[in-house]
Scaffold this motif. Structure first.
Motif, PDB file in Angstrom:
ATOM      1  N   LEU A   7       0.905  -1.197   0.140  1.00 13.54           N
ATOM      2  CA  LEU A   7       0.016   0.009   0.099  1.00 13.54           C
ATOM      3  C   LEU A   7       0.896   1.137  -0.109  1.00 13.54           C
ATOM      4  N   ASP A   8       1.676   1.355   1.040  1.00 13.27           N
ATOM      5  CA  ASP A   8       2.845   2.505   0.736  1.00 13.27           C
ATOM      6  C   ASP A   8       3.506   2.591  -0.599  1.00 13.27           C
ATOM      7  N   ASP A   9       3.931   1.395  -1.190  1.00 17.52           N
ATOM      8  CA  ASP A   9       4.606   1.609  -2.267  1.00 17.52           C
ATOM      9  C   ASP A   9       3.790   1.893  -3.393  1.00 17.52           C
ATOM     10  N   THR A  10       2.591   1.457  -3.461  1.00 11.51           N
ATOM     11  CA  THR A  10       1.652   2.029  -4.424  1.00 11.51           C
ATOM     12  C   THR A  10       1.264   3.471  -4.157  1.00 11.51           C
ATOM     13  N   ARG A  11       1.136   3.836  -3.204  1.00 14.46           N
ATOM     14  CA  ARG A  11       0.842   5.406  -3.079  1.00 14.46           C
ATOM     15  C   ARG A  11       1.944   6.058  -3.352  1.00 14.46           C
ATOM     16  N   THR A  12       3.269   5.968  -2.839  1.00 18.84           N
ATOM     17  CA  THR A  12       4.266   6.914  -3.121  1.00 18.84           C
ATOM     18  C   THR A  12       4.807   6.506  -4.613  1.00 18.84           C
ATOM     19  N   SER A  13       4.476   5.527  -5.359  1.00 15.66           N
ATOM     20  CA  SER A  13       4.665   5.653  -6.737  1.00 15.66           C
ATOM     21  C   SER A  13       3.714   6.316  -7.503  1.00 15.66           C
ATOM     22  N   TYR A  14       2.536   6.275  -7.241  1.00 13.78           N
ATOM     23  CA  TYR A  14       1.444   6.971  -8.076  1.00 13.78           C
ATOM     24  C   TYR A  14       1.627   8.509  -7.556  1.00 13.78           C
ATOM     25  N   ASN A  15       1.913   8.878  -6.335  1.00 16.04           N
ATOM     26  CA  ASN A  15       2.156  10.174  -6.281  1.00 16.04           C
ATOM     27  C   ASN A  15       3.370  10.620  -6.959  1.00 16.04           C
ATOM     28  N   THR A  16       4.256   9.921  -7.205  1.00 15.70           N
ATOM     29  CA  THR A  16       5.517  10.514  -8.157  1.00 15.70           C
ATOM     30  C   THR A  16       5.264  10.501  -9.773  1.00 15.70           C
ATOM     31  N   VAL A  17       4.364   9.666 -10.069  1.00 19.49           N
ATOM     32  CA  VAL A  17       3.927   9.857 -11.449  1.00 19.49           C
ATOM     33  C   VAL A  17       2.533  10.376 -11.798  1.00 19.49           C
ATOM     34  N   ALA A  18       1.990  11.041 -10.788  1.00 19.35           N
ATOM     35  CA  ALA A  18       0.537  11.434 -11.080  1.00 19.35           C
ATOM     36  C   ALA A  18       0.587  12.411 -12.290  1.00 19.35           C
ATOM     37  N   VAL A  19       1.347  13.324 -12.210  1.00 19.74           N
ATOM     38  CA  VAL A  19       1.319  14.165 -13.399  1.00 19.74           C
ATOM     39  C   VAL A  19       1.431  13.753 -14.500  1.00 19.74           C
ATOM     40  N   SER A  20       2.433  13.044 -14.935  1.00 22.82           N
ATOM     41  CA  SER A  20       2.640  12.393 -16.342  1.00 22.82           C
ATOM     42  C   SER A  20       1.473  11.257 -16.781  1.00 22.82           C
ATOM     43  N   TYR A  21       1.263  10.704 -15.724  1.00 23.48           N
ATOM     44  CA  TYR A  21       0.005   9.694 -15.861  1.00 23.48           C
ATOM     45  C   TYR A  21      -1.123  10.266 -16.412  1.00 23.48           C
ATOM     46  N   ALA A  22      -1.684  11.486 -15.660  1.00 23.19           N
ATOM     47  CA  ALA A  22      -2.868  12.038 -16.223  1.00 23.19           C
ATOM     48  C   ALA A  22      -2.650  12.489 -17.683  1.00 23.19           C
ATOM     49  N   ASP A  23      -1.556  13.147 -17.891  1.00 25.51           N
ATOM     50  CA  ASP A  23      -1.176  13.684 -19.066  1.00 25.51           C
ATOM     51  C   ASP A  23      -1.204  12.766 -20.209  1.00 25.51           C
ATOM     52  N   LEU A  24      -0.483  11.793 -19.992  1.00 28.79           N
ATOM     53  CA  LEU A  24      -0.456  10.498 -21.262  1.00 28.79           C
ATOM     54  C   LEU A  24      -1.935  10.013 -21.276  1.00 28.79           C
ATOM     55  N   LEU A  25      -2.589   9.878 -20.229  1.00 23.57           N
ATOM     56  CA  LEU A  25      -3.786   8.956 -20.229  1.00 23.57           C
ATOM     57  C   LEU A  25      -5.267   9.808 -20.437  1.00 23.57           C
ATOM     58  N   ARG A  26      -5.114  11.071 -20.371  1.00 22.41           N
ATOM     59  CA  ARG A  26      -5.995  11.959 -20.487  1.00 22.41           C
ATOM     60  C   ARG A  26      -7.319  11.609 -21.520  1.00 22.41           C
ATOM     61  N   ASP A  27      -6.770  11.515 -22.818  1.00 24.17           N
ATOM     62  CA  ASP A  27      -7.575  11.180 -23.916  1.00 24.17           C
ATOM     63  C   ASP A  27      -7.337   9.893 -24.575  1.00 24.17           C
ATOM     64  N   ALA A  28      -7.252   9.128 -23.601  1.00 19.81           N
ATOM     65  CA  ALA A  28      -7.006   7.603 -24.172  1.00 19.81           C
ATOM     66  C   ALA A  28      -8.279   6.943 -24.456  1.00 19.81           C
ATOM     67  N   LEU A  29      -9.365   7.110 -23.781  1.00 18.19           N
ATOM     68  CA  LEU A  29     -10.582   6.575 -23.932  1.00 18.19           C
ATOM     69  C   LEU A  29     -11.026   6.721 -25.400  1.00 18.19           C
ATOM     70  N   ALA A  30     -10.930   7.996 -26.119  1.00 17.49           N
ATOM     71  CA  ALA A  30     -11.216   8.443 -27.442  1.00 17.49           C
ATOM     72  C   ALA A  30     -10.626   7.361 -28.531  1.00 17.49           C
ATOM     73  N   GLY A  31      -9.576   6.712 -28.285  1.00 17.61           N
ATOM     74  CA  GLY A  31      -9.284   5.606 -28.986  1.00 17.61           C
ATOM     75  C   GLY A  31      -9.313   4.142 -28.657  1.00 17.61           C
ATOM     76  N   GLU A  32     -10.457   3.964 -27.631  1.00 15.91           N
ATOM     77  CA  GLU A  32     -10.508   2.815 -27.140  1.00 15.91           C
ATOM     78  C   GLU A  32     -12.005   2.517 -27.353  1.00 15.91           C
ATOM     79  N   PRO A  33     -12.547   1.884 -28.588  1.00 19.09           N
ATOM     80  CA  PRO A  33     -13.948   1.863 -28.687  1.00 19.09           C
ATOM     81  C   PRO A  33     -14.593   0.597 -27.803  1.00 19.09           C
ATOM     82  N   PHE A  34     -13.600  -0.459 -27.694  1.00 15.66           N
ATOM     83  CA  PHE A  34     -14.083  -1.901 -26.982  1.00 15.66           C
ATOM     84  C   PHE A  34     -14.314  -1.187 -25.419  1.00 15.66           C
ATOM     85  N   GLN A  35     -13.210  -0.339 -24.799  1.00 15.43           N
ATOM     86  CA  GLN A  35     -13.429   0.042 -23.349  1.00 15.43           C
ATOM     87  C   GLN A  35     -14.703   0.981 -23.321  1.00 15.43           C
ATOM     88  N   ARG A  36     -14.897   1.784 -24.119  1.00 12.08           N
ATOM     89  CA  ARG A  36     -16.257   2.499 -24.138  1.00 12.08           C
ATOM     90  C   ARG A  36     -17.480   1.743 -24.137  1.00 12.08           C
TER      91      ARG A  36
END
Length: 212
Positions: A7-36
């Motif tokens: 739990l601590d490792d997951t929290r720390t890791s995603y705190n670290t990558v939060a900005v990049s993660y959000a930028d990379l995946l912000r519009d990802a659903l637009a290209g994922e018809p199966f997921q939609r």
């Protein structure tokens, strides 16, 4: 497998990558018809149960929460990472987001009509999955709908960097739909559908629908 301190490792890791993660995946659903399509089916099943609150467990920066709200669900998000929740609140100011763990949700018994864990179970070790599924069962009302999305396959691998090369320290666990369905059965759920998606060569995603 048992992963001490996950739990601590997951929290720390995603705190670290939060900005990049959000930028990379912000519009990802637009290209994922199966997921939609899968999310649309989830929404239809929730509406068939009379609508009501829907939780997005492990919501990250809130992109799926916002999508569910956009297709008519009363959705809110919970995530272990405070940095992810800060981004979710910034990007989707009209929605509710809270810091919390799916191992111990601060929600009343039977308070949700739907619950989603969209590729957020992948860091939960095997020995903790029954605890998480017991929480999911507790917070869903009778007939409530559960949708799980996860990486299909077998085995676990330590992820030491990601989302722009930032350091991480999390295990990624791959599971077969049948294995996940067995855990759900043990938790009291009725499994309705198991699906495997092949979005790219040598990549498998799985989706399981169940209800309380």
């Amino acid at each position: 497998m048992r992963v001490p301190g996950w739990l601590d490792d997951t929290r720390t890791s995603y705190n670290t990558v939060a900005v990049s993660y959000a930028d990379l995946l912000r519009d990802a659903l637009a290209g994922e018809p199966f997921q939609r399509g899968i999310l649309a089916l989830f929404a239809e099943l929730v509406r068939a149960q009379g609508n009501g609150p829907v939780g997005d467990a492990g919501c990250g920066p809130g992109r799926i929460t916002a999508y569910l709200q956009g297709i008519g669900l009363d959705a809110f998000g919970v995530d272990l990472s405070p940095a992810m929740i800060d981004i979710a609140r910034r990007d989707h100011p009209g929605l509710r987001f809270e810091v919390g763990s799916m191992t111990s949700l601060e929600l009343a018994d039977g308070s949700l009509t739907g619950l989603l864990a969209w590729f957020s179970l992948i860091h939960v070790p095997d020995d903790e999955v029954p605890t998480v599924f017991a929480e999911f069962f507790r917070v869903l009302r009778p007939g409530g709908i559960l949708l799980l999305g996860f990486h299909a396959g077998e085995g676990s691998k330590l992820k030491t960097e990601g989302y722009g090369g930032h350091p991480m320290n999390v295990y990624v666990h791959r599971r077969s739909p049948a294995r996940v369905a067995t855990w759900l059965d043990a938790a009291g759920f009725t499994v309705e559908a198991e699906m495997v998606h092949h979005p790219a060569p040598n990549v498998e995603g799985a989706f399981v629908f169940a209800h309380r």
